[in-house]
Structure formats: C-alpha cells, structure tokens
Scaffold this motif. Structure first.
Motif, PDB file in Angstrom:
ATOM      1  N   ALA A 237       0.813  -1.224   0.000  1.00  0.00           N
ATOM      2  CA  ALA A 237       0.000   0.000   0.000  1.00  0.00           C
ATOM      3  C   ALA A 237       0.843   1.268   0.000  1.00  0.00           C
ATOM      4  CB  ALA A 237      -0.926  -0.005   1.210  1.00  0.00           C
ATOM      5  N   VAL A 238       0.324   2.283  -0.678  1.00  0.00           N
ATOM      6  CA  VAL A 238       0.899   3.623  -0.660  1.00  0.00           C
ATOM      7  C   VAL A 238      -0.263   4.608  -0.754  1.00  0.00           C
ATOM      8  CG1 VAL A 238       1.226   3.665  -3.168  1.00  0.00           C
ATOM      9  CG2 VAL A 238       2.558   5.215  -1.728  1.00  0.00           C
ATOM     10  N   GLY A 239      -0.163   5.718  -0.049  1.00  0.00           N
ATOM     11  CA  GLY A 239      -1.247   6.691  -0.068  1.00  0.00           C
ATOM     12  C   GLY A 239      -0.853   7.989   0.601  1.00  0.00           C
ATOM     13  N   THR A 240      -1.822   8.887   0.733  1.00  0.00           N
ATOM     14  CA  THR A 240      -1.584  10.223   1.281  1.00  0.00           C
ATOM     15  C   THR A 240      -2.322  10.416   2.604  1.00  0.00           C
ATOM     16  OG1 THR A 240      -1.350  11.141  -0.947  1.00  0.00           O
ATOM     17  CG2 THR A 240      -1.791  12.703   0.823  1.00  0.00           C
ATOM     18  N   ILE A 241      -1.641  10.987   3.584  1.00  0.00           N
ATOM     19  CA  ILE A 241      -2.261  11.315   4.872  1.00  0.00           C
ATOM     20  C   ILE A 241      -3.153  12.542   4.681  1.00  0.00           C
ATOM     21  CG2 ILE A 241      -1.860  12.052   7.253  1.00  0.00           C
ATOM     22  CD1 ILE A 241      -0.955   9.207   6.772  1.00  0.00           C
ATOM     23  N   VAL A 242      -4.450  12.412   5.010  1.00  0.00           N
ATOM     24  CA  VAL A 242      -5.375  13.531   4.850  1.00  0.00           C
ATOM     25  C   VAL A 242      -5.821  14.139   6.182  1.00  0.00           C
ATOM     26  CG1 VAL A 242      -6.227  12.760   2.609  1.00  0.00           C
ATOM     27  CG2 VAL A 242      -7.383  11.987   4.676  1.00  0.00           C
ATOM     28  N   LEU A 263      -3.771  -1.923   2.198  1.00  0.00           N
ATOM     29  CA  LEU A 263      -3.181  -1.826   3.531  1.00  0.00           C
ATOM     30  C   LEU A 263      -3.854  -2.830   4.452  1.00  0.00           C
ATOM     31  CD1 LEU A 263      -1.219  -0.235   5.407  1.00  0.00           C
ATOM     32  CD2 LEU A 263      -3.179   1.252   5.963  1.00  0.00           C
ATOM     33  N   ARG A 264      -3.041  -3.539   5.237  1.00  0.00           N
ATOM     34  CA  ARG A 264      -3.576  -4.573   6.129  1.00  0.00           C
ATOM     35  C   ARG A 264      -3.074  -4.382   7.556  1.00  0.00           C
ATOM     36  NH1 ARG A 264      -2.818  -6.899   1.142  1.00  0.00           N
ATOM     37  NH2 ARG A 264      -4.560  -8.163   0.358  1.00  0.00           N
ATOM     38  N   ALA A 281      -4.634  -1.262  14.205  1.00  0.00           N
ATOM     39  CA  ALA A 281      -6.056  -1.373  13.865  1.00  0.00           C
ATOM     40  C   ALA A 281      -6.377  -0.399  12.758  1.00  0.00           C
ATOM     41  CB  ALA A 281      -6.930  -1.094  15.091  1.00  0.00           C
ATOM     42  N   LEU A 282      -7.415  -0.751  11.981  1.00  0.00           N
ATOM     43  CA  LEU A 282      -7.914   0.099  10.909  1.00  0.00           C
ATOM     44  C   LEU A 282      -9.402   0.369  11.142  1.00  0.00           C
ATOM     45  CD1 LEU A 282      -6.317  -1.670   7.789  1.00  0.00           C
ATOM     46  CD2 LEU A 282      -5.516   0.445   8.875  1.00  0.00           C
ATOM     47  N   LYS A 283      -9.833   1.593  10.876  1.00  0.00           N
ATOM     48  CA  LYS A 283     -11.254   1.935  10.982  1.00  0.00           C
ATOM     49  C   LYS A 283     -11.688   2.652   9.705  1.00  0.00           C
ATOM     50  CE  LYS A 283     -11.716   2.476  16.017  1.00  0.00           C
ATOM     51  NZ  LYS A 283     -12.112   3.419  17.095  1.00  0.00           N
ATOM     52  N   ASN A 284     -12.876   2.294   9.202  1.00  0.00           N
ATOM     53  CA  ASN A 284     -13.395   3.009   8.047  1.00  0.00           C
ATOM     54  C   ASN A 284     -14.021   4.328   8.502  1.00  0.00           C
ATOM     55  OD1 ASN A 284     -15.952   2.435   9.075  1.00  0.00           O
ATOM     56  ND2 ASN A 284     -16.323   0.753   7.653  1.00  0.00           N
ATOM     57  N   PHE A 292      -8.618  -4.712   6.249  1.00  0.00           N
ATOM     58  CA  PHE A 292      -7.762  -4.199   5.177  1.00  0.00           C
ATOM     59  C   PHE A 292      -8.441  -3.004   4.508  1.00  0.00           C
ATOM     60  CE2 PHE A 292     -10.528  -7.424   3.406  1.00  0.00           C
ATOM     61  CZ  PHE A 292     -11.007  -6.840   2.236  1.00  0.00           C
ATOM     62  N   ALA A 293      -7.648  -2.247   3.745  1.00  0.00           N
ATOM     63  CA  ALA A 293      -8.159  -1.074   3.035  1.00  0.00           C
ATOM     64  C   ALA A 293      -7.624  -1.095   1.610  1.00  0.00           C
ATOM     65  CB  ALA A 293      -7.729   0.208   3.745  1.00  0.00           C
ATOM     66  N   PRO A 294      -8.496  -1.295   0.610  1.00  0.00           N
ATOM     67  CA  PRO A 294      -8.080  -1.328  -0.795  1.00  0.00           C
ATOM     68  C   PRO A 294      -7.940   0.092  -1.372  1.00  0.00           C
ATOM     69  CG  PRO A 294     -10.411  -1.766  -0.616  1.00  0.00           C
ATOM     70  CD  PRO A 294      -9.916  -1.611   0.785  1.00  0.00           C
ATOM     71  N   PRO A 295      -7.557   0.235  -2.629  1.00  0.00           N
ATOM     72  CA  PRO A 295      -7.394   1.556  -3.253  1.00  0.00           C
ATOM     73  C   PRO A 295      -8.649   2.415  -3.179  1.00  0.00           C
ATOM     74  CG  PRO A 295      -6.386  -0.118  -4.625  1.00  0.00           C
ATOM     75  CD  PRO A 295      -7.112  -0.853  -3.544  1.00  0.00           C
ATOM     76  N   SER A 296      -8.449   3.712  -2.983  1.00  0.00           N
ATOM     77  CA  SER A 296      -9.479   4.750  -2.887  1.00  0.00           C
ATOM     78  C   SER A 296     -10.257   4.703  -1.578  1.00  0.00           C
ATOM     79  CB  SER A 296     -10.473   4.687  -4.053  1.00  0.00           C
ATOM     80  OG  SER A 296      -9.835   5.022  -5.261  1.00  0.00           O
ATOM     81  N   MET A 297      -9.893   3.823  -0.667  1.00  0.00           N
ATOM     82  CA  MET A 297     -10.603   3.754   0.615  1.00  0.00           C
ATOM     83  C   MET A 297      -9.914   4.649   1.640  1.00  0.00           C
ATOM     84  SD  MET A 297     -11.519   0.481   3.033  1.00  0.00           S
ATOM     85  CE  MET A 297     -12.150   0.683   4.702  1.00  0.00           C
TER      86      MET A 297
END
Length: 521
Positions: A237-242, A263-264, A281-284, A292-297
């Motif tokens: 996974a790669v992404g931007t902190i918002v 991301l897992r 932990a991950l939260k939506n 886990f969190a797939p692309p655009s999530m």
C-alpha cells in the motif's frame, strides 16, 4: 435599527495583523515525486478500476458541508464550531447508477474528500486536489462567485482535474441562476447550455433537490476518465495522509487515503524512508474496524509511534531494515519558525526592527495548526510582526508555560484543553493563555433590512427572544473594512460580546442615545 441574519458563530478568535515569514511545514516534494513514480511505474496488466475520488470545494457558507451531508444521509454539521467543517475528512458512499450496457442498476462507490471552505484553509484545499480524480465546485445561487470560488478554480485547473459546478441553494427566493452563470462565464466557466464546456447542475442540498442528478454527472465524468482511475490492489500500500491528530486514549492517529495497493493490519508504516509505526487497527469512515483497506478507501490508522504530517506520503516498506526510526515529528521541533523583518524607511533613516508579538500555538489537529499558520502568513502590518516561538498538537502543558515565560510569548490554544498543573503554573509565571473554538473572528451574514454600521450596539436574538448583547467593533465587506453595509449585502462583523452566538441567530443593531432633560422650577 438594522437586522443582520445568518451569523456563523460568535466565539471570537485571535485578531492580529502581523507580517509572517513561514519556514518549514511544507509538503516534501521528494515524497510527492516518489508517489508519482510508484503510480506511473505500475504494469498496465496489473491495474484494476477503483472508486473515483471526489474533492468538494466552495466558498464559505455556500453549502458544501450540507451537500456532503445530503450525499451521506447523515448529519455531521451540528457539532462544528461556526457550522464549518474544520477537520478535513474523507468519506465513501455507494451510489445507484444505471449501466447503459445492460440497463441494470448497479451500486458504485465514490470517495469524497471534504475540504473546509473558509479562506484560512487554502493549504488543505490544495492538498485535497492533489489526491482527487474529480472536483465539485459548490457555488451558491443567491451569492454567486466569491474570492474563494476563484481560488478553488485556480487550484482545480492547476491540478488538471475534470470538474463540474453544483449551483446550490436554488430553492431560495433570492436565487438567480442566470446571474451566477454569467459570473461563472466571466471567470472562464461557460455553461454547456450557453455553448461552453462547463457542466452546471442546479441543486438544493438543504431540500435534497437534484442530488441524484449531480452524482450521476460525477459518475459520467469518471467514466470519461476511467482509463486513469485505476490502480494495482495487489502491491504494497501507498497513499496520502489527509488528517492527523493526537487522541488522548489512542495516541497518534491519522487518516490515510489509499492510492495504490491494499493496507492490512500488522503491516509496517514508513514515510520518507523512516519507520513511523505498525498498523494495530484500521477503521473506516463510519468508525467500524476493518481488516484491510483497498485503493481509494479512506481509513483511520492506529499504531503510529508519532503522528505524521497531513500531506505525507505513507507506504508499506518491503523491509524495515535500513529504515530510520522516527522518534520526533518534524512539525513539533521547537524552533523559531518566524523571523522579524526590518521596516523599509525613507532614505537617510535607519531601518527599525518591527515590534514582535511572540506566540505559542497549540491545536487539536495538524490541519487546523497549518491553517492558523497560513492565516497569520497572509496578514500584513507595517509595524508589527508575529514570532511563532513554538507550535504543536495536544493540550497546553508545563513545557509550553515555561517556554512562554522564558520568551515572553502568549499561548493560543485552538480546541485544546489546559492541564490543571499547567494552568496553576501559568498564573505563577504570569503567562497569558487564550482559548479559541474557531480560527476566524467575524460573524458572516446578510443585512436583511436597514443599514449595518460600526460602533453600534447589538442584540442577539434567538427564536424571537433576546439571548445576549454586544457591540460591533468592526465591519467588513469583501475582506475590506467598511463603515456600513446596506440591506441585501453580505458582510462580516466583529462582535464584542460575552454571549455565545449560534447558527441561525439574528443580530439587531441599534444606536443608543442619551438625552438630558432639564426641569425648571
């Protein structure tokens, strides 16, 4: 008597007019280049469609948050100071869409990035545009094109984003769709029905009018660019902190928009080749735990050793070997970030150093901290400069008190508490601490009748009853100080009051005259 409607909030913020030179706190272009390299280096055969990411922009009070509220079918506005969404967030929703190939209704995902509309949040809006695929520009049909509207257009065009205009508040009696379309045409946004290329969808977020049509147009725009809205879900996974903040119980917490990969839980987290922690932990966006969190999530991550900065590019490293262990966040480095510039004087005179107003800033989230610094940067005064002695996240502690005492600085806290021991220490040391709920100091509204003036008395009316009083000490129109504002005009006023002003209150302005009467005997 003048009646002033639609105020934002009455918790008055800091009013200083400094000249600030900002150093640091900028997004690292190296990390942005790395993100670009990662996304562009993917093998095309590994790419799969992902949900489009939509950024919503608009002038303050044009209904951006209410539009998102209408889309999400949930109310998130009530608890925000001034009715403004001060903490950038990201949300994912399912939208019914008719597939033209087989005529069936399908549910498609859209990710929305919510960027605050107040002018102090330029940095956050720019950042939002960098991670988005499509933009929605919200313009109020009763208010038209405003300075922040033009600014948002520049950001959208610089990011080369496909976009459409949501012409909001069409249900209001004073709405004038053709007038606003003409204003948009003046800044280069010619409506399709007028022979241009700009998609304009008239809506009412409050009444829920044409929201489905707006979303349909967003999905149609996404379909036009569908070859670009893809990613590899099977890579690291790669992404931007918002968003990034310090939670009193959970510690450093950040929201990531995953841009490629998945991301897992259990994976390591790296930024700029430094180890920042591990996913506990991950939260939506609903606050539900996810594996886990797939692309655009958009996903909230727990497990950071230190809070990352908004705009940081986060990735899961192949190995932790060779990674620097991040022990101290860069934005909390206690260094002077502002220097005082000499005043330019006439030839033959010596340059005189500006007077300094030293401050220490504490905020609850990084987005607000950066917005405050950005707001200070745009204020200019020929004789006074602001020196930011220290800045950071979280409550005001003994450390800030001692630093303020040593430097003569004032402490400004935004949405943060003060520790009891620190409050006692501040009294002992004579340190001034000021608390603010919002980062602007003007009530915004429209003069409904009469004329608004400076230096007049004010009654705060709620549901037909007086709930407070005060005095108008400043009046603004178009960011300029003015002496008065006439009926029908939008303006801002600075109200000196001890009473809280709420959204929907009416402010009645009046002159108070004292006449002496002489009695003859």
């Amino acid at each position: 008597m003048c009646r002033f409607h639609r105020p934002l909030h009455g918790d008055l913020g800091v009013k200083i007019e400094p000249e600030v030179e900002k150093k640091g706190d900028e997004i690292d272009t190296t990390s942005l280049d790395r993100l670009k390299d990662i996304l562009e280096s993917e093998d095309k055969k590994d790419l799969e469609p992902r949900p489009p990411v939509v950024v919503v922009m608009g002038h303050v009070d044009h209904g951006k948050t209410r539009l998102l509220d209408a889309i999400r079918k949930t109310n998130v506005m009530g608890g925000e100071a001034g009715g403004i969404t001060q903490h950038i967030g990201a949300y994912q929703v399912m939208v019914p869409f008719k597939n033209e190939t087989h005529g069936k209704i399908e549910n498609r995902s859209l990710t929305f990035i919510d960027t605050p509309g107040h002018e102090a949040f330029t940095v956050m809006r720019s950042r939002g545009a960098k991670v988005a695929d499509i933009a929605i520009l919200v313009v109020a049909a009763d208010d038209g094109v405003q300075p922040q509207t033009k600014e948002a257009v520049k950001i959208i065009e610089a990011a080369k984003l496909p976009f459409l205009v949501a012409l909001n508040k069409i249900d209001k009696p004073e709405a004038d769709i053709d007038r606003v379309k003409a204003q948009l045409a003046e800044i280069g946004l010619q409506a399709e029905e007028w022979g241009g290329k700009t998609v304009i969808v008239p809506i009412s977020a409050k009444a829920g009018m044409n929201i489905d049509k707006l979303l349909e147009m967003v999905l149609l725009l996404a379909d036009i660019d569908k070859e670009k809205i893809v990613s590899n879900p099977n890579r690291r996974a790669v992404g931007t902190i918002v968003e990034s903040h310090i939670d009193p119980q959970a510690g450093p917490v950040a929201t990531l928009l995953v841009q490629s990969g998945t991301l897992r839980v259990g994976e390591n987290l790296a930024i700029n080749f430094a180890l920042y922690g591990r996913v506990k932990a991950l939260k939506n966006w609903k606050g539900e735990f996810a594996k886990f969190a797939p692309p655009s999530m958009p996903v909230q991550i727990l497990g950071f050793k230190v809070a990352p900065a908004v705009g940081d590019i986060l990735e899961v490293p192949e190995s932790v070997k060779g990674l620097e262990k991040k022990l101290k966040p860069s934005y909390l480095v206690q260094e002077k970030s502002v220097i005082t510039q000499p005043i330019q004087v006439a030839a033959g005179e010596e340059a005189v150093a500006k007077k300094k107003y030293s401050i220490i800033i504490r905020a609850d989230v990084l987005g607000s901290l950066e917005a405050i610094l950005g707001s200070l940067e745009r204020m200019i005064h020929p004789e006074v400069g602001v020196e930011v002695v220290a800045k950071g996240l979280g409550s005001v502690t003994d450390a800030e008190i001692l630093r303020a005492a040593a430097t003569g600085a004032h402490i400004l806290g935004f949405h943060v508490p003060i520790a009891p021991k620190a409050e006692l220490l501040a009294k002992q040391k004579g340190v001034t601490i000021k608390h603010y709920k919002i980062i602007y100091d003007l009530l915004g509204g429209r003069v409904s009748d009469g004329r608004a003036e400076n230096n007049v008395k004010a009654r705060i009316m709620r549901n037909g009853e007086q709930v407070g009083s005060g005095e108008v000490v400043e009046l603004q129109a178009g960011r300029q100080k003015v002496k008065d504002a006439l009926a029908g005009q939008e303006c801002g006023l600075k109200l000196q009051t001890k009473d809280a002003v709420e959204v929907g209150d009416k402010i009645e302005l009046y002159h108070e005259e004292i006449k002496e009467r002489k009695l003859g005997f």
